[in-house]
Design an enzyme around this catalytic site. Sequence first.
Site, mmCIF file in Angstrom:
data_model
loop_
_atom_site.group_PDB
_atom_site.id
_atom_site.type_symbol
_atom_site.label_atom_id
_atom_site.label_comp_id
_atom_site.label_asym_id
_atom_site.label_seq_id
_atom_site.Cartn_x
_atom_site.Cartn_y
_atom_site.Cartn_z
ATOM 1 N N LYS A 1 1.030 -1.175 -0.016
ATOM 2 C CA LYS A 1 -0.152 0.031 0.073
ATOM 3 C C LYS A 1 0.797 1.168 0.004
ATOM 4 C CE LYS A 1 -4.137 -2.174 1.563
ATOM 5 N NZ LYS A 1 -3.454 -3.530 1.882
HETATM 6 C C1 LIG Z 1 -4.194 -4.605 1.028
HETATM 7 C C2 LIG Z 1 -3.402 -6.006 0.953
HETATM 8 C C3 LIG Z 1 -3.875 -6.877 0.089
HETATM 9 C C4 LIG Z 1 -5.047 -6.639 -0.651
HETATM 10 O O1 LIG Z 1 -5.009 -5.862 -1.697
HETATM 11 P P1 LIG Z 1 -6.566 -5.216 -2.266
HETATM 12 O O2 LIG Z 1 -6.084 -3.799 -3.143
HETATM 13 O O3 LIG Z 1 -7.565 -4.796 -1.202
HETATM 14 O O4 LIG Z 1 -7.065 -6.323 -3.155
HETATM 15 C C5 LIG Z 1 -3.048 -7.973 -0.126
HETATM 16 N N1 LIG Z 1 -1.929 -7.976 0.768
HETATM 17 C C6 LIG Z 1 -1.427 -6.956 1.604
HETATM 18 C C7 LIG Z 1 -0.074 -7.140 2.640
HETATM 19 C C8 LIG Z 1 -2.234 -5.827 1.821
HETATM 20 O O5 LIG Z 1 -1.847 -4.882 2.715
#
Ligand SMILES: *Cc1c(COP(=O)(O)O)cnc(C)c1O
Length: 517
Positions: free
Chosen positions: A123
């Site tokens: 993120k």
């Molecule tokens: C948020 C997240 C996901 C999922 O991503 P999306 O965009 O919500 O599908 C997968 N792995 C990690 C470590 C995350 O922080």
Amino acid sequence: MASSNDSKSITYSSTRGCPTQKSISFRTAVMRGLAHDRGLFVPDSIPEVTPEELESWRSLSYADLAVEVIAKFVKEDEVPREILNDIVHKSCGAFRSTEVTPLVKVDGHYVLELFHGPTFAFKDVALQMLGNFFEYFLSTGSNGGRLAVLGATSGDTGSAAIYGLRGKKGVDCIILYPTGRVSEIQERQMTTVPDDNIHCVSVDGTFDDCQDIVKASFNDKEFRDTVKLGAVNSINWCRVLAQTTYYFWSYLRVTDNEKDVEKVNFSVPTGNFGDILAGYYSKRMGLPVGDLIVATNENDILHRFFSQGTYHREDIQETISPSMDICVSSNFERYLYHLAGNDATTLASWMGAFESTGKLTITGKKLDEARADFKSAKADTANTLETIQQYHTKYDYMLCPHSAVGVSAIHQLNMVNSSTVCLATAHFAKFGDACSMAVNPLPTIPKELARLWKLQIRSSNCPNDVKVVQAFMQRRVEERMNNHKKRDEKKQLVKRLVVVSAAVGVVAMVVSAIRRR
Ligand SMILES: *Cc1c(COP(=O)(O)O)cnc(C)c1O
């Protein structure tokens, strides 16, 4: 959908089609977050990348590639090219790797490491960018120059938002989390950030209670206006956009190495559908993408949709990949809008049915179309732990539980080959408890994470009460505004003193000159 190569014309509209939420600018879409009709902003046309253009990007650094990709979605008169360049380079500069998202080969397929940012999870890619766009838009007059970002977190997203917004001019960031229910490493990542615009609040309740406080605050117009609450960040278009770059990057790096690969497949551990949606847009832009694989844990609403056409809500199950523990997928509406043929009326009726019954069922041609766009697979806890254990034993490579879900998917679908890329979304050390069920003892954790135990913690505690939390937020935001005002006034005063003393000096010189005459 119309295609366009001309970013001068690009605009955004809400998936729900309210006339006042149509053909708006990138700036407005970013500052608003959620459309006023509760829809999500999508681009009115998808820019095209020709094969020649794609080839011409091959030698670019990650950051320069990102500038090219993002420029296709942002009008030059909204964000001049030099500014876009600064924003992107600054955002990429926060990563520990010069490649930002390095691609490595393991077990005959590729792994795209998205965890080299400040919080060790994917993120960061989006939130570093979002923070810098917020700062630029505020500095040029949006929202009256101030913005309070409010979010609830069960652990992972909070720290990425905090690191994206720390120290940003005009921004306050308030993150609520349930007392005693986030892992220690996650709490430390959030609460050791010293910047005075970051406010961490542990709420004596559950994650859902925290989310309810956030929702209630957004629905409270008076409160919203007083603290300048804005820009829901979880579904912000900017996040999806920032993530498209690494699909382009992966394609270019895979085809650097593999002379016979024409199309690249991606397996994406999926929760709110933001990460994989960026892959979908990249494919629509013309990037040679083969299959996009939606990989889920036990919370498999998306896998059920792509295998049977049933998007039916179920209760959340707690798993060892908590960032994918969702019962509905907040970005999925964007894809459904495109699946509905960019028809807001159809989409609104689908969402209406889903919101009232918890069920949306798609059949026939539409289901075929969806299944042509995405493959899917589900990995349960046993699959996940086995994958972590095997990759460690056989290849000395540590996967986090989320990344392992994506890797398990390509084994299940027989897609282990050199044209497949698995997205690794977090560093294993962030999920040490889960990983140590598969690998024990664990390899050493990065020094940046170990260091968190030496830093001072800063957090406030509130009861599970909207009014108390809101009063706290208001006090904090006002305190900071006053401090800044005082600081600015002091600066003004100093400036004035300098001017006055200079003037006095000049007068004295003139007077003494006259006297001498
Ligand atoms: C948020 C997240 C996901 C999922 O991503 P999306 O965009 O919500 O599908 C997968 N792995 C990690 C470590 C995350 O922080």
